[in-house]
Write a protein that holds these residues in place. Sequence first.
Motif, PDB file in Angstrom:
ATOM      1  N   LEU A 175     -14.570  23.704  17.102  1.00 49.39           N
ATOM      2  CA  LEU A 175     -15.005  23.761  18.488  1.00 49.39           C
ATOM      3  C   LEU A 175     -16.426  23.202  18.606  1.00 49.39           C
ATOM      4  O   LEU A 175     -17.334  23.636  17.896  1.00 49.39           O
ATOM      5  N   LYS A 176     -16.601  22.226  19.456  1.00 44.58           N
ATOM      6  CA  LYS A 176     -17.909  21.618  19.664  1.00 44.58           C
ATOM      7  C   LYS A 176     -18.842  22.577  20.398  1.00 44.58           C
ATOM      8  O   LYS A 176     -18.374  23.321  21.260  1.00 44.58           O
ATOM      9  N   PRO A 177     -20.147  22.552  20.108  1.00 45.07           N
ATOM     10  CA  PRO A 177     -20.833  21.740  19.101  1.00 45.07           C
ATOM     11  C   PRO A 177     -20.553  22.239  17.687  1.00 45.07           C
ATOM     12  O   PRO A 177     -20.482  23.448  17.447  1.00 45.07           O
ATOM     13  N   ILE A 178     -20.371  21.305  16.764  1.00 43.48           N
ATOM     14  CA  ILE A 178     -19.949  21.628  15.395  1.00 43.48           C
ATOM     15  C   ILE A 178     -21.169  21.694  14.480  1.00 43.48           C
ATOM     16  O   ILE A 178     -21.894  20.710  14.351  1.00 43.48           O
ATOM     17  N   SER A 179     -21.376  22.827  13.851  1.00 48.72           N
ATOM     18  CA  SER A 179     -22.465  22.944  12.884  1.00 48.72           C
ATOM     19  C   SER A 179     -22.001  22.377  11.542  1.00 48.72           C
ATOM     20  O   SER A 179     -20.807  22.275  11.257  1.00 48.72           O
ATOM     21  N   PHE A 180     -22.970  22.014  10.698  1.00 48.86           N
ATOM     22  CA  PHE A 180     -22.626  21.489   9.378  1.00 48.86           C
ATOM     23  C   PHE A 180     -21.928  22.546   8.533  1.00 48.86           C
ATOM     24  O   PHE A 180     -20.994  22.246   7.781  1.00 48.86           O
ATOM     25  N   GLU A 181     -22.355  23.806   8.659  1.00 46.21           N
ATOM     26  CA  GLU A 181     -21.725  24.886   7.902  1.00 46.21           C
ATOM     27  C   GLU A 181     -20.249  25.030   8.279  1.00 46.21           C
ATOM     28  O   GLU A 181     -19.386  25.193   7.414  1.00 46.21           O
ATOM     29  N   ARG A 182     -19.954  24.932   9.580  1.00 41.44           N
ATOM     30  CA  ARG A 182     -18.551  25.052  10.032  1.00 41.44           C
ATOM     31  C   ARG A 182     -17.745  23.833   9.585  1.00 41.44           C
ATOM     32  O   ARG A 182     -16.562  23.963   9.224  1.00 41.44           O
ATOM     33  N   PHE A 183     -18.371  22.675   9.587  1.00 42.32           N
ATOM     34  CA  PHE A 183     -17.727  21.454   9.096  1.00 42.32           C
ATOM     35  C   PHE A 183     -17.329  21.621   7.631  1.00 42.32           C
ATOM     36  O   PHE A 183     -16.209  21.295   7.224  1.00 42.32           O
ATOM     37  N   LEU A 184     -18.252  22.149   6.817  1.00 44.21           N
ATOM     38  CA  LEU A 184     -17.969  22.336   5.394  1.00 44.21           C
ATOM     39  C   LEU A 184     -16.846  23.342   5.165  1.00 44.21           C
ATOM     40  O   LEU A 184     -16.048  23.192   4.244  1.00 44.21           O
ATOM     41  N   LYS A 185     -16.786  24.351   6.003  1.00 47.36           N
ATOM     42  CA  LYS A 185     -15.701  25.325   5.884  1.00 47.36           C
ATOM     43  C   LYS A 185     -14.352  24.639   6.080  1.00 47.36           C
ATOM     44  O   LYS A 185     -13.388  24.910   5.352  1.00 47.36           O
ATOM     45  N   ALA A 186     -14.278  23.730   7.043  1.00 46.00           N
ATOM     46  CA  ALA A 186     -13.039  22.990   7.283  1.00 46.00           C
ATOM     47  C   ALA A 186     -12.715  22.059   6.121  1.00 46.00           C
ATOM     48  O   ALA A 186     -11.563  21.947   5.696  1.00 46.00           O
ATOM     49  N   VAL A 187     -13.734  21.397   5.578  1.00 46.14           N
ATOM     50  CA  VAL A 187     -13.525  20.505   4.434  1.00 46.14           C
ATOM     51  C   VAL A 187     -13.008  21.293   3.233  1.00 46.14           C
ATOM     52  O   VAL A 187     -12.113  20.840   2.505  1.00 46.14           O
ATOM     53  N   ASN A 188     -13.548  22.474   3.015  1.00 50.41           N
ATOM     54  CA  ASN A 188     -13.077  23.306   1.903  1.00 50.41           C
ATOM     55  C   ASN A 188     -11.616  23.705   2.079  1.00 50.41           C
ATOM     56  O   ASN A 188     -10.879  23.841   1.105  1.00 50.41           O
ATOM     57  N   LYS A 189     -11.182  23.877   3.323  1.00 50.41           N
ATOM     58  CA  LYS A 189      -9.762  24.156   3.560  1.00 50.41           C
ATOM     59  C   LYS A 189      -8.905  22.965   3.134  1.00 50.41           C
ATOM     60  O   LYS A 189      -7.815  23.138   2.592  1.00 50.41           O
ATOM     61  N   VAL A 190      -9.415  21.759   3.391  1.00 47.24           N
ATOM     62  CA  VAL A 190      -8.697  20.558   2.959  1.00 47.24           C
ATOM     63  C   VAL A 190      -8.591  20.531   1.439  1.00 47.24           C
ATOM     64  O   VAL A 190      -7.513  20.298   0.871  1.00 47.24           O
ATOM     65  N   LEU A 191      -9.706  20.805   0.763  1.00 44.76           N
ATOM     66  CA  LEU A 191      -9.709  20.799  -0.703  1.00 44.76           C
ATOM     67  C   LEU A 191      -8.768  21.861  -1.254  1.00 44.76           C
ATOM     68  O   LEU A 191      -8.076  21.638  -2.247  1.00 44.76           O
ATOM     69  N   ASP A 192      -8.730  23.028  -0.611  1.00 44.14           N
ATOM     70  CA  ASP A 192      -7.855  24.106  -1.059  1.00 44.14           C
ATOM     71  C   ASP A 192      -6.383  23.773  -0.860  1.00 44.14           C
ATOM     72  O   ASP A 192      -5.512  24.322  -1.540  1.00 44.14           O
ATOM     73  N   ASN A 193      -6.099  22.883   0.104  1.00 43.61           N
ATOM     74  CA  ASN A 193      -4.705  22.540   0.414  1.00 43.61           C
ATOM     75  C   ASN A 193      -4.209  21.296  -0.304  1.00 43.61           C
ATOM     76  O   ASN A 193      -3.068  20.887  -0.101  1.00 43.61           O
ATOM     77  N   LEU A 194      -5.055  20.696  -1.136  1.00 36.92           N
ATOM     78  CA  LEU A 194      -4.587  19.544  -1.901  1.00 36.92           C
ATOM     79  C   LEU A 194      -3.573  20.002  -2.940  1.00 36.92           C
ATOM     80  O   LEU A 194      -3.688  21.103  -3.482  1.00 36.92           O
ATOM     81  N   PRO A 195      -2.569  19.183  -3.235  1.00 34.91           N
ATOM     82  CA  PRO A 195      -1.565  19.581  -4.225  1.00 34.91           C
ATOM     83  C   PRO A 195      -2.184  19.740  -5.606  1.00 34.91           C
ATOM     84  O   PRO A 195      -3.121  19.012  -5.954  1.00 34.91           O
ATOM     85  N   PRO A 196      -1.705  20.706  -6.375  1.00 35.68           N
ATOM     86  CA  PRO A 196      -2.226  20.884  -7.737  1.00 35.68           C
ATOM     87  C   PRO A 196      -1.880  19.684  -8.604  1.00 35.68           C
ATOM     88  O   PRO A 196      -0.907  18.985  -8.342  1.00 35.68           O
ATOM     89  N   PRO A 197      -2.682  19.430  -9.621  1.00 35.51           N
ATOM     90  CA  PRO A 197      -2.397  18.279 -10.483  1.00 35.51           C
ATOM     91  C   PRO A 197      -1.104  18.470 -11.250  1.00 35.51           C
ATOM     92  O   PRO A 197      -0.792  19.568 -11.710  1.00 35.51           O
ATOM     93  N   GLY A 198      -0.338  17.400 -11.367  1.00 37.54           N
ATOM     94  CA  GLY A 198       0.904  17.466 -12.133  1.00 37.54           C
ATOM     95  C   GLY A 198       0.650  17.057 -13.568  1.00 37.54           C
ATOM     96  O   GLY A 198      -0.496  16.891 -13.991  1.00 37.54           O
ATOM     97  N   PRO A 199       1.705  16.866 -14.349  1.00 37.68           N
ATOM     98  CA  PRO A 199       1.538  16.427 -15.730  1.00 37.68           C
ATOM     99  C   PRO A 199       0.961  15.020 -15.769  1.00 37.68           C
ATOM    100  O   PRO A 199       1.089  14.257 -14.805  1.00 37.68           O
ATOM    101  N   PRO A 200       0.279  14.645 -16.839  1.00 40.64           N
ATOM    102  CA  PRO A 200      -0.293  13.293 -16.927  1.00 40.64           C
ATOM    103  C   PRO A 200       0.783  12.242 -16.735  1.00 40.64           C
ATOM    104  O   PRO A 200       1.876  12.331 -17.305  1.00 40.64           O
ATOM    105  N   PRO A 201       0.540  11.233 -15.895  1.00 38.85           N
ATOM    106  CA  PRO A 201       1.547  10.207 -15.643  1.00 38.85           C
ATOM    107  C   PRO A 201       1.696   9.280 -16.834  1.00 38.85           C
ATOM    108  O   PRO A 201       0.777   9.135 -17.638  1.00 38.85           O
ATOM    109  N   PRO A 202       2.873   8.643 -16.972  1.00 39.17           N
ATOM    110  CA  PRO A 202       3.045   7.627 -18.018  1.00 39.17           C
ATOM    111  C   PRO A 202       2.035   6.513 -17.801  1.00 39.17           C
ATOM    112  O   PRO A 202       1.547   6.295 -16.704  1.00 39.17           O
TER     113      PRO A 202
END
Length: 260
Positions: free
Chosen positions: A103-130
């Motif tokens: 919700l605007k105005p967006i503080s940097f702290e709130r922006f980082l909280k959203a970015v951390n949600k993105v990082l938390d939702n990234l798929p876990p690493p799989g086995p090493p690729p060929p």
Amino acid sequence: MANEKKITCLLVDDEPPALEILKKYVAAVAALEFSGTCNNAVEALNILQTRNIDLLFLDIQMPQLLGTDLIRTLKKPPRVIFTTAHRKFAIEGYELDAIDYLLKPISFERFLKAVNKVLDNLPPPGPPPPDGAQSAAAGSPNAASFQRVEPSRSLDPFLHLRAERKTIQVALDDILYVESIRDYVKVVTRNRTIVSKQSISSLEEFLPREAFIRIHRSYIVSLSKIESYTHDLVEIGRQQLPISRMYRLDVEKILQRRPG
């Protein structure tokens, strides 16, 4: 290892000041890679059809096509963080599986909280690729590539105002107060006054919250420039500025917590 995949970000908003603050925020986070800005959803749609974008910072209420309608047109939309000045769009945003809703105005702290949600939702690493598949796998970011990010201090000690057919750089420390005048803002500094065509709410996004406070729908003041205050007003130099009922409680709490 040296060329870790970053999260490519496209910023979509019809307000240039909002795009500028998001661009600064993205530049301050090592895990993010700035991939461009768009002034409307139609322009963003064209980019999404031709380029690989991992994350959209997307305003909702825009001309021609709403941000939410843009997401509905995409078969495989990227991750989305909605940005808007209107709380009423929150439920619709989450129904579209948005990572977060800012919700605007967006503080940097709130922006980082959203970015951390993105990082938390990234798929876990799989086995090493060929060996043969290594290059293809490098195109998809995963959680192992990134660490959660923490807030930093002020990103830019200057405010950049469009006025008099040029961009004027104003030191934040020189600002006394900001006044809203219809579609314009008047920025009063130690030695000059600058009038710029933008809303006070969009300008507020650029001001660090630890240094400035909204005291009225029409006024933002520098905390360090307040010489005295009462229940109804603050005094900066010879200027007396009103504290509205809506902001009074928060203003009093912050002023009472000030050192000295």
